[in-house]
Enzyme design. Structure first.
Site, PDB file in Angstrom:
ATOM      1  CG  PHE A 151      -0.801   0.370   2.393  1.00 38.74           C
ATOM      2  CD1 PHE A 151       0.591   0.398   3.208  1.00 38.74           C
ATOM      3  CD2 PHE A 151      -1.184   1.980   2.674  1.00 38.74           C
ATOM      4  CE1 PHE A 151       0.922   0.619   4.456  1.00 38.74           C
ATOM      5  CE2 PHE A 151      -0.403   2.782   3.874  1.00 38.74           C
ATOM      6  CZ  PHE A 151       0.683   2.262   4.332  1.00 38.74           C
ATOM      7  CE  LYS A 152       4.558   1.783   4.513  1.00 37.22           C
ATOM      8  NZ  LYS A 152       3.951   0.561   4.876  1.00 37.22           N
ATOM      9  CG  ASP A 153       3.294   0.609  -4.456  1.00 40.23           C
ATOM     10  OD1 ASP A 153       4.748   1.375  -4.072  1.00 40.23           O
ATOM     11  OD2 ASP A 153       3.719  -0.501  -4.803  1.00 40.23           O
TER      12      ASP A 153
ATOM     13  CG  LEU B 174       6.194   6.242  -0.590  1.00 39.22           C
ATOM     14  CD1 LEU B 174       6.902   5.058   0.041  1.00 39.22           C
ATOM     15  CD2 LEU B 174       6.893   7.383  -0.469  1.00 39.22           C
TER      16      LEU B 174
ATOM     17  CB  THR C   1       8.229   2.366   3.748  1.00 45.84           C
ATOM     18  OG1 THR C   1       7.088   2.880   4.252  1.00 45.84           O
ATOM     19  CG2 THR C   1       8.944   4.298   3.097  1.00 45.84           C
TER      20      THR C   1
END
Ligand SMILES: *Cc1c(COP(=O)(O)O)cnc(C)c1O
Length: 497
Positions: free
Chosen positions: A111-113, A116, A146
């Site tokens: 989910f960091k995408d 980011l 991350t």
């Protein structure tokens, strides 16, 4: 309405959104929070007909008010494009009575995408707006996801460098390979002998080191952060909770205004805080379920009012949640004491000095929308198997923490079992293939995590993502390691001081 930002510790006020993004952390060590909470300007009905990109604009413009429409749309369109393997960007999968909001369709399958992919564009735009000609050095601590997502976002972005610190023995094999094979002349990855909290504390200490900042300035650099302490991470995460509600409405699963519940597998408290912000701007969310793994600091906090990090750090099958100091909780603490920066600063000082603090009854009352829960390693494995056997749907270990916590909370009446519930699905099962396959089929003890990939494909029928195919053959490009206490020296070496 113009929205400025201030530090949770009182040192800075009236900071523009672009400046807050550029700085990452406030000079006094506090986190930036909006001085006023905006409200959605259009109806859910209208949002329900929008694409992800359109929704992103409607939400982000409320928080990033010093960005022009053109700047913001430009950032959004460059972020949410073919890098994602579905046009929906964040699809909802209905399974076993809940709605899994799949946040792992980006470049690095976690989910960091979601944030980011856009942060580098927001950051370079912010630098231009503020006439900053310094090279931006992104320092990032990662519990596994991350780091890769930030490097993928910043790789070869002109005017930026990125240095990632990760716990050498605290990430999955796929996570580590993803980082060590990262391309880009401006990327560096360092394994530290310590856990995520050591990495995060080390990075924060570098940010707060005024002498270091001066040296950086003289050499033409400035630090910023890609961690969720940066408001530029948090704001894009609000979008998908608005989008999820709008899609439930569009699909006739709820009526307009019907309250839903949200359950989030939590580590640094960034993702669930974004859900809380979504509620604040007008999304009807009744309860926010904060799901922890065996590092259950947050569960204990919501149960007792005492935050206590003095405990054993446990390595689990959901490594991205192996965290004892949840940075973003500071934002909620600040809000819960009536935006009293002094009170918040005292509590944070207590945390730094003794490892714990206790909030007042009033503050607990303020946080009553949050419900804590946790799942043991056995419960996580059982949940993966349960959901698979009932529906054929395969979830990863992090998502399984949330799924198990929700199921238990609904069963014992802590939350409603009737209300529609969105579970944040934070990683592709392929990222944690060993744990997932063994949860479903039993222990196999294969030599390499990558040996489980084909088996997972057979079980789930889901195509092996490019992100996984790539690391099977990619060349290792990074091999730096250091002790946690040597992080400042390592940064200087990388930057050529
Ligand atoms: C980072 C991460 C989490 C925890 O999110 P926070 O915002 O740190 O609470 C959960 N699951 C996965 C897969 C992650 O990468």
């Amino acid at each position: 309405m113009n929205v400025d930002y201030r530090s949770t510790r009182g040192g800075e006020e009236h900071v523009t959104a672009s400046m807050a993004i550029l700085k990452g952390l406030a000079d006094d060590g506090g986190l930036f929070v909006p001085e006023t909470m905006p409200k959605l300007e259009i109806s859910m009905e209208a949002l329900s007909k929008m694409t992800y990109q359109e929704t992103a604009y409607e939400v982000m413009k409320l928080f990033l008010t010093d960005f022009t429409e053109e700047e913001l749309k430009n950032c959004i369109n460059r972020a949410y494009d073919e890098k994602f393997d579905t046009e929906e960007i964040a699809p909802l999968a209905k399974a076993d009575g809940a709605y899994y909001l799949e946040l792992f369709h980006g470049n690095t399958i976690a989910f960091k995408d979601m944030a980011l992919s856009i942060l580098p564009h927001l950051m370079t735009t912010a630098a231009k707006k503020n006439h900053s000609d310094k090279e931006i050095v992104i320092l990032t601590a990662t519990s596994g996801d991350t780091g890769k997502a930030a490097m993928a976002g910043f790789a070869d972005v002109p005017g930026t460098r990125i240095i990632v610190f990760y716990p050498k023995n605290g990430v999955s094999r796929v996570q580590e390979l993803q980082m060590l094979t990262q391309k880009g002349e401006n990327t560096s990855v360092v394994g530290i002998d310590g856990n995520f909290d050591d990495a995060q504390s080390g990075v924060k200490a570098i940010f707060n080191d005024q002498a270091f900042a001066k040296e950086m300035d003289e050499k033409g650099f400035r630090f910023s952060s890609a961690n969720s302490i940066n408001i530029g991470r948090l704001v894009p995460q609000v979008v998908y909770y608005v989008y999820a509600y709008a899609k439930l409405l569009e699909n006739g699963e709820i009526t307009d205004g019907e309250p839903i519940q949200v359950c989030v597998p939590t580590g640094n408290f960034g993702n669930i805080l974004a859900a809380y912000f979504a509620k604040q701007i007008g999304v009807p969310i009744a309860k926010l379920i904060c799901a922890s793994n065996e590092n259950k600091v947050l569960y204990d906090f919501f149960r007792t009012g005492t935050y206590d990090r003095n405990r054993e750090f446990i390595l689990t099958s959901s490594p991205s949640m192996d965290i004892l100091i949840s940075s973003n909780l500071e934002r909620l603490i600040y809000l819960s004491c009536g935006a009293d920066a002094k009170k918040n600063a005292e509590l944070m000082k207590e945390l730094a000095q003794t490892g714990s603090y206790t909030v007042t009854e009033e503050m607990r009352q303020f946080m009553c929308d949050f419900i804590g829960g946790f799942a043991t390693e056995e419960e996580v494995a059982a949940e993966i198997a349960h959901v698979y056997k009932n529906t054929g749907y395969v979830i990863d270990t992090h998502t399984a923490v949330a799924s198990a916590v929700y199921r238990a909370a609904a069963q014992n009446g802590d939350v409603s079992g009737e209300r529609k519930t969105v579970i944040a699905s934070t990683a592709s099962p392929y990222k944690f293939a060993r744990s997932v396959v063994e949860a479903i089929k039993g222990k196999e003890n294969k030599a390499d995590d990558l040996d489980y990939i084909d088996e997972l494909h057979e079980i789930s029928g889901v195509k092996v993502p490019n992100a996984v195919e790539e690391i099977r053959h990619a060349q290792i490009r990074h091999n730096l390691q250091c002790a946690a206490c040597d992080m400042p020296q390592t940064v200087k070496k990388i930057l050529g001081f």
